[in-house]
Design a protein around this motif. Structure first.
Motif, PDB file in Angstrom:
ATOM      1  N   HIS A  74       0.830  -1.207   0.000  1.00  0.00           N
ATOM      2  CA  HIS A  74       0.000   0.000   0.000  1.00  0.00           C
ATOM      3  C   HIS A  74       0.864   1.256   0.000  1.00  0.00           C
ATOM      4  O   HIS A  74       0.347   2.369   0.069  1.00  0.00           O
ATOM      5  N   VAL A  75       2.195   1.068  -0.086  1.00  0.00           N
ATOM      6  CA  VAL A  75       3.124   2.196  -0.088  1.00  0.00           C
ATOM      7  C   VAL A  75       4.038   2.081  -1.305  1.00  0.00           C
ATOM      8  O   VAL A  75       4.871   1.171  -1.373  1.00  0.00           O
ATOM      9  N   LEU A  76       3.887   2.979  -2.261  1.00  0.00           N
ATOM     10  CA  LEU A  76       4.687   2.925  -3.481  1.00  0.00           C
ATOM     11  C   LEU A  76       6.176   3.038  -3.192  1.00  0.00           C
ATOM     12  O   LEU A  76       6.999   2.361  -3.817  1.00  0.00           O
ATOM     13  N   SER A  77       6.555   3.877  -2.231  1.00  0.00           N
ATOM     14  CA  SER A  77       7.972   4.096  -1.956  1.00  0.00           C
ATOM     15  C   SER A  77       8.681   2.819  -1.516  1.00  0.00           C
ATOM     16  O   SER A  77       9.891   2.703  -1.663  1.00  0.00           O
ATOM     17  N   GLU A  78       7.927   1.836  -0.978  1.00  0.00           N
ATOM     18  CA  GLU A  78       8.530   0.568  -0.563  1.00  0.00           C
ATOM     19  C   GLU A  78       9.032  -0.238  -1.749  1.00  0.00           C
ATOM     20  O   GLU A  78       9.980  -1.016  -1.624  1.00  0.00           O
ATOM     21  N   VAL A  79       8.372  -0.064  -2.906  1.00  0.00           N
ATOM     22  CA  VAL A  79       8.671  -0.962  -4.031  1.00  0.00           C
ATOM     23  C   VAL A  79       9.161  -0.248  -5.281  1.00  0.00           C
ATOM     24  O   VAL A  79       9.584  -0.906  -6.224  1.00  0.00           O
ATOM     25  N   GLN A  80       9.123   1.094  -5.328  1.00  0.00           N
ATOM     26  CA  GLN A  80       9.399   1.781  -6.579  1.00  0.00           C
ATOM     27  C   GLN A  80      10.824   1.577  -7.078  1.00  0.00           C
ATOM     28  O   GLN A  80      11.088   1.685  -8.271  1.00  0.00           O
ATOM     29  N   GLN A  81      11.767   1.276  -6.174  1.00  0.00           N
ATOM     30  CA  GLN A  81      13.140   1.027  -6.605  1.00  0.00           C
ATOM     31  C   GLN A  81      13.361  -0.422  -7.043  1.00  0.00           C
ATOM     32  O   GLN A  81      14.453  -0.772  -7.484  1.00  0.00           O
ATOM     33  N   THR A  82      12.327  -1.240  -6.917  1.00  0.00           N
ATOM     34  CA  THR A  82      12.454  -2.671  -7.189  1.00  0.00           C
ATOM     35  C   THR A  82      11.659  -3.125  -8.400  1.00  0.00           C
ATOM     36  O   THR A  82      12.124  -3.951  -9.182  1.00  0.00           O
ATOM     37  N   VAL A  83      10.444  -2.598  -8.564  1.00  0.00           N
ATOM     38  CA  VAL A  83       9.525  -3.167  -9.547  1.00  0.00           C
ATOM     39  C   VAL A  83       9.799  -2.669 -10.963  1.00  0.00           C
ATOM     40  O   VAL A  83      10.313  -1.574 -11.172  1.00  0.00           O
ATOM     41  N   ASP A  84       9.425  -3.527 -11.925  1.00  0.00           N
ATOM     42  CA  ASP A  84       9.484  -3.155 -13.339  1.00  0.00           C
ATOM     43  C   ASP A  84       8.147  -2.579 -13.789  1.00  0.00           C
ATOM     44  O   ASP A  84       8.100  -1.660 -14.614  1.00  0.00           O
ATOM     45  N   ASP A  85       7.065  -3.156 -13.268  1.00  0.00           N
ATOM     46  CA  ASP A  85       5.719  -2.775 -13.675  1.00  0.00           C
ATOM     47  C   ASP A  85       4.879  -2.467 -12.446  1.00  0.00           C
ATOM     48  O   ASP A  85       5.179  -2.947 -11.346  1.00  0.00           O
ATOM     49  N   VAL A  86       3.826  -1.695 -12.647  1.00  0.00           N
ATOM     50  CA  VAL A  86       2.910  -1.383 -11.549  1.00  0.00           C
ATOM     51  C   VAL A  86       1.471  -1.613 -11.998  1.00  0.00           C
ATOM     52  O   VAL A  86       1.100  -1.329 -13.135  1.00  0.00           O
ATOM     53  N   VAL A  87       0.690  -2.159 -11.082  1.00  0.00           N
ATOM     54  CA  VAL A  87      -0.761  -2.273 -11.243  1.00  0.00           C
ATOM     55  C   VAL A  87      -1.351  -1.602 -10.015  1.00  0.00           C
ATOM     56  O   VAL A  87      -1.091  -2.029  -8.886  1.00  0.00           O
ATOM     57  N   ILE A  88      -2.105  -0.531 -10.218  1.00  0.00           N
ATOM     58  CA  ILE A  88      -2.651   0.246  -9.102  1.00  0.00           C
ATOM     59  C   ILE A  88      -4.170   0.118  -9.104  1.00  0.00           C
ATOM     60  O   ILE A  88      -4.816   0.334 -10.134  1.00  0.00           O
ATOM     61  N   ILE A  89      -4.725  -0.230  -7.938  1.00  0.00           N
ATOM     62  CA  ILE A  89      -6.176  -0.351  -7.824  1.00  0.00           C
ATOM     63  C   ILE A  89      -6.670   0.482  -6.646  1.00  0.00           C
ATOM     64  O   ILE A  89      -5.910   0.814  -5.731  1.00  0.00           O
ATOM     65  N   ALA A  90      -7.941   0.811  -6.693  1.00  0.00           N
ATOM     66  CA  ALA A  90      -8.614   1.495  -5.586  1.00  0.00           C
ATOM     67  C   ALA A  90     -10.078   1.107  -5.646  1.00  0.00           C
ATOM     68  O   ALA A  90     -10.657   1.028  -6.739  1.00  0.00           O
ATOM     69  N   LYS A  91     -10.665   0.826  -4.497  1.00  0.00           N
ATOM     70  CA  LYS A  91     -12.057   0.394  -4.419  1.00  0.00           C
ATOM     71  C   LYS A  91     -12.317  -0.796  -5.333  1.00  0.00           C
ATOM     72  O   LYS A  91     -13.384  -0.915  -5.930  1.00  0.00           O
TER      73      LYS A  91
END
Length: 307
Positions: free
Chosen positions: A193-210
């Motif tokens: 739930h915290v982008l800063s935890e993973v932004q230096q690691t991930v290649d891709d992002v999938v973001i959801i809400a509700k």
């Protein structure tokens, strides 16, 4: 025409999951590719864990599908050899050693005891293999949990909030480990739930809400949403307003009601400085204020929650 699905590809298609009147997942669709680390992001309560539970056969979908390599988890003959998953903090018997903990799971998965030693080496716990888990730190417990998911040498790794409770050293280790797994060609899906935890690691992002998809791209695509910004302050408020209206009418935002101050999007400081010089406009501040990725993440999820 049916598109081919690679063995390690995760595919969520029009997934809906309701709990009574609550729509926890709402027509969600995305794919996760092998050989990459994908961050599955959203606020607490966004539907991430529910989606992962459906993917792993722990909850039945109301409608839609969630598949691993084109198959439902329940249809995989030896699932632990295909998918390694950790959806919550693993429970450990405090009196067992790390190696004995793994030896409990090895026969269930169908691997020899020697595999326990291999995965302990992989996660850096070989020197403490015979120590009781009750004396382990949080970081060591997280490593042991990851070792457990690796016992079957799975192609797919699904980890729910794996950085919870880790200190900076532990988070740095986790980042390197996830990159190592992806480098082996594995599919790695990590929720947070915290982008800063993973932004230096991930290649891709999938973001959801509700329970709904709000963004899916590689990290470069997310950075593009951040764009560039520049703060402009002038003692000649009327002159600044006139220049902005003439050159960048759609790019300006006021700054906390300050007269003579404006924030311009997708405009460089050099461009503003040149235009102000040509117009004879005095400037007291001209500074880049690039928006951070965390701000983009919060805006995307806030917009969906407010809708």
């Amino acid at each position: 025409m049916i598109s081919a699905t690679s063995p390690g590809e995760l595919r969520i298609e029009h997934l809906v999951k309701t709990f009574g009147p609550v729509r926890a997942v709402d027509d969600l669709s995305f794919t996760v590719a092998p050989g990459r680390v994908t961050g599955f992001l959203g606020p607490n309560g966004a539907g991430k864990t529910t989606t992962l539970r459906v993917l792993l056969g722990l909850a039945a979908p109301t409608s839609g599908t969630a598949t691993v390599g084109g198959r439902r988890y329940a249809d995989i003959e030896h699932p632990a050899r295909v998918v390694g998953a950790a959806l919550e903090a693993t429970s450990f018997h405090p009196g067992r050693s790390a190696r004995d903990h793994l030896r409990v799971y090895a026969p269930q998965i169908g691997v020899p005891d020697s595999r326990c030693d291999e995965v302990l080496e992989t996660v850096g716990l070989a020197p403490v293999a015979h120590r009781r888990v009750g004396g382990f730190s949080m970081g060591m417990r997280q490593r042991l949990g990851l070792a457990t998911t690796l016992l079957g040498d799975p192609q797919v790794m699904i980890l729910d909030e794996p950085a919870n409770g880790l200190d900076p050293e532990g988070i740095a280790w986790l980042r390197g480990f996830l990159r190592y797994l992806a480098g082996q060609g594995r599919t790695v899906l990590v929720s947070s739930h915290v982008l800063s935890e993973v932004q230096q690691t991930v290649d891709d992002v999938v973001i959801i809400a509700k329970g709904r998809l709000v963004h899916a791209s590689d990290m470069a695509g997310l950075r593009d949403l951040a764009g560039s910004q520049v703060m402009v302050v002038s003692p000649d408020a009327a002159g600044l307003r006139a220049l902005v209206a003439r050159r960048w009418p759609a790019a300006a935002s006021p700054v906390d009601g300050r007269d003579g101050a404006v924030l311009l999007r997708d405009v460089s400081a050099a461009e503003v400085g040149s235009a102000a010089f040509a117009a004879g406009l005095e400037l007291h501040e001209l500074s880049p204020r690039d928006r951070g990725l965390e701000d983009v993440f919060l805006q995307l999820t806030a917009e969906e929650v407010a809708a």
